[in-house]
Design an enzyme around this catalytic site. Structure first.
Site, mmCIF file in Angstrom:
data_model
loop_
_atom_site.group_PDB
_atom_site.id
_atom_site.type_symbol
_atom_site.label_atom_id
_atom_site.label_comp_id
_atom_site.label_asym_id
_atom_site.label_seq_id
_atom_site.Cartn_x
_atom_site.Cartn_y
_atom_site.Cartn_z
ATOM 1 N N CYS A 214 0.819 -1.211 0.000
ATOM 2 C CA CYS A 214 0.000 0.000 0.000
ATOM 3 C C CYS A 214 0.851 1.259 0.000
ATOM 4 O O CYS A 214 0.328 2.373 0.048
ATOM 5 C CB CYS A 214 -0.940 -0.005 1.198
ATOM 6 S SG CYS A 214 -2.115 -1.374 1.167
ATOM 7 N N GLU A 216 2.883 2.788 2.140
ATOM 8 C CA GLU A 216 3.018 3.719 3.253
ATOM 9 C C GLU A 216 4.319 3.535 4.022
ATOM 10 O O GLU A 216 4.677 4.365 4.847
ATOM 11 C CB GLU A 216 1.835 3.623 4.227
ATOM 12 C CG GLU A 216 1.816 2.403 5.120
ATOM 13 C CD GLU A 216 0.940 1.294 4.579
ATOM 14 O OE1 GLU A 216 0.438 0.470 5.367
ATOM 15 O OE2 GLU A 216 0.753 1.249 3.344
#
Length: 508
Positions: A214, A216
């Site tokens: 994702c 992050e």
């Protein structure tokens, strides 16, 4: 096979790979375990890359489909997903060794096929991010299914992201923008900022060159995510927010002391102690507090996390964490807390929320018996997609927030809060903003670490999106028709049913 997301790059150049001698083979009985599946795939690949023997695989020991899996949870898929994986990988490597495929294509195909096997095998989710060079046309075309229609079976497994690692790479932003306008990919990872800065403008070296699915958390090879999530908009008082941050930091910092079963991983964790304290409901806070107050709280909050982590590290006799904060996408978890996901504005006011559940999961039959609307998963075998109507509250919806404002919020969070990365999907209006995508990237790519973009449409960019906008009338109709679910016969689940990252960029 442990049920976590995986990031990989496509830098393998195919060194010393050649077709094996398949006329001489060795039998390998595959053990009925995750390790057994992994070993079989390793042996198959090494037949091409290390000059190893060719193997005839015996699948007879793998438990039959529907058999309970004790300890790990769920039910077995039988050997079929593994057989299909072996067949696919053999085809990919044969094709590459014969010169009919690039090393980039071969690498991505193998990783995506592994992910598809894991999902079909009902072994948790299998989110992937594939990182490639902006100069690699083969990488940029991986999701062009008109050019590579055969990749549609597996290509959905990964988010594909180009890595900007030198100043000249930014000259390719017009090329990237045109691809984004067409199909929402690739995403961007600014490796210069990743390796030079913590929060933007605060120089702090990092050896990371990869990322989690994702996007992050920047990671070194073999490094792990270590995340804890806080919901500040659910705190009744500002002081409660800071108290919760202390607990979250204590938790993640403690987890960073635990060893894994991989010595390569342990060596990196010991050196970095990387953690990621994440916030969800950021858009809720922005609309409630305003940008000035939100910025003030984020600055104070970062100092608290950093201070607590340093104190805990001193007590434990280890270095403080190299990075401590992030913004994760937070799909399902933020739904449970009743806040907006990560930094994202709610996709729609009223929406269909789709959840993917393995067909062999106990909850699947319960939901079907209750009459919850469902259909077979378009992308994954042995999976059903269930639909629920939701009202996403009073926070401004993404369709009403310009892509420029979304980028501005991303940049602010990278500057004031996240010393890792910020997982963000910027939505743009394909009618009024598509022609500005290049301008947005040129303005913001130099000051952020990662971003992905998607055209905002009511029906969604692809089939079975996690969120699909509907009218108030449709929401009320679906809500009134939602059946009551009889949970009395529900049991035997480990409680982990999600198959993918559930934010807008990671789901399928």
């Amino acid at each position: 096979m442990c049920g976590v997301g995986v990031g990989f790059n496509t830098s393998w150049k195919g060194e010393e790979s050649k077709l094996p001698d398949k006329s001489r083979s060795v039998e390998f009985v595959i053990p009925d375990s995750r390790e057994g599946w992994v070993s079989s795939l390793r042996l198959l690949i090494e037949s091409y890359t290390n000059g190893g023997a060719w193997f005839d695989f015996d699948y007879s020991q793998i438990r039959l489909a529907g058999t309970s899996i004790n300890g790990f949870g769920g039910t077995a898929s039988g050997p079929e997903p593994l057989i299909q994986l072996h067949e696919r990988v053999e085809t990919y490597l044969d094709t590459y060794c014969k010169g009919a495929s690039s090393s980039t294509r071969c690498t991505a195909d193998v990783f995506n096929a592994i992910g598809a096997c894991v999902v079909a095998g009902n072994v948790r989710r299998s989110a992937e991010i594939s990182l490639g060079s902006v100069d690699d046309e083969n990488f940029l075309d991986l999701k062009d299914y008109e050019k590579y229609p055969e990749r549609s079976e597996i290509g959905w497994m990964s988010n594909n992201t180009v890595v900007l690692e030198k100043a000249d790479d930014f000259a390719k932003l017009p090329l990237i923008a045109s691809r984004i306008i067409n199909n929402g990919e690739p995403g961007i990872m600014n490796l210069i900022n990743v390796q030079k800065y913590g929060r933007y403008g605060k120089e702090s070296k990092d050896k990371a060159s990869l990322a989690n699915p994702c996007s992050e958390i920047p990671l070194e090879s073999f490094e792990l995510c270590n995340l804890a999530e806080v919901f500040p908009s659910r705190c009744k008082k500002e002081s409660d927010f800071y108290t919760v941050l202390e607990y979250a930091t204590f938790y993640a910092s403690t987890v960073s002391l635990l060893p894994t079963h991989r010595p390569e991983t342990n060596a990196i964790v010991i050196r970095n102690r990387r953690i990621g304290i994440s916030l969800s409901g950021v858009a809720d806070m922005l609309d409630e507090l305003g940008a000035t107050e939100l910025t003030r709280r984020l600055r104070k909050a970062y100092k608290i996390v950093e201070s607590v982590n340093k104190d805990l590290a001193a007590d434990a006799g280890v270095p403080a964490s190299i990075r401590v904060t992030t913004i994760k996408p937070s799909g399902t978890i933020s739904q449970l807390a009743g806040v907006s996901s990560g930094m994202h504005f709610p996709t729609f006011q009223y929406a269909i929320r789709r959840m993917r559940v393995g067909n062999d999961s106990p909850i699947c039959q319960v939901l079907k018996n209750a009459g919850v609307p469902n259909e077979a998963d378009t992308y994954s075998q042995n999976t059903t997609v269930f639909e629920f109507p939701i009202d996403q509250g009073k926070t401004r919806k993404a369709a009403t927030v310009s892509a420029w404002e979304q980028f501005s919020l991303l940049a602010m969070l990278q500057r004031e809060w996240s010393d890792n990365m910020v997982s963000c999907t910027v939505y743009f209006d394909p009618e009024s903003e598509a022609h500005q995508v290049e301008h947005m990237l040129a303005q913001f790519a130099p000051v952020i670490k990662s971003v992905s973009m998607l055209p905002h449409t009511q029906e969604g960019a692809y089939a079975q999106m996690p969120y699909e906008g509907i009218s108030l009338e449709e929401y009320e109709k679906r809500k009134s028709e939602m059946p009551k679910i009889d949970w009395k016969n529900f049991g035997g689940s480990d409680g982990i049913e999600s198959r993918f990252c559930t934010n807008d960029s990671c789901s399928v």
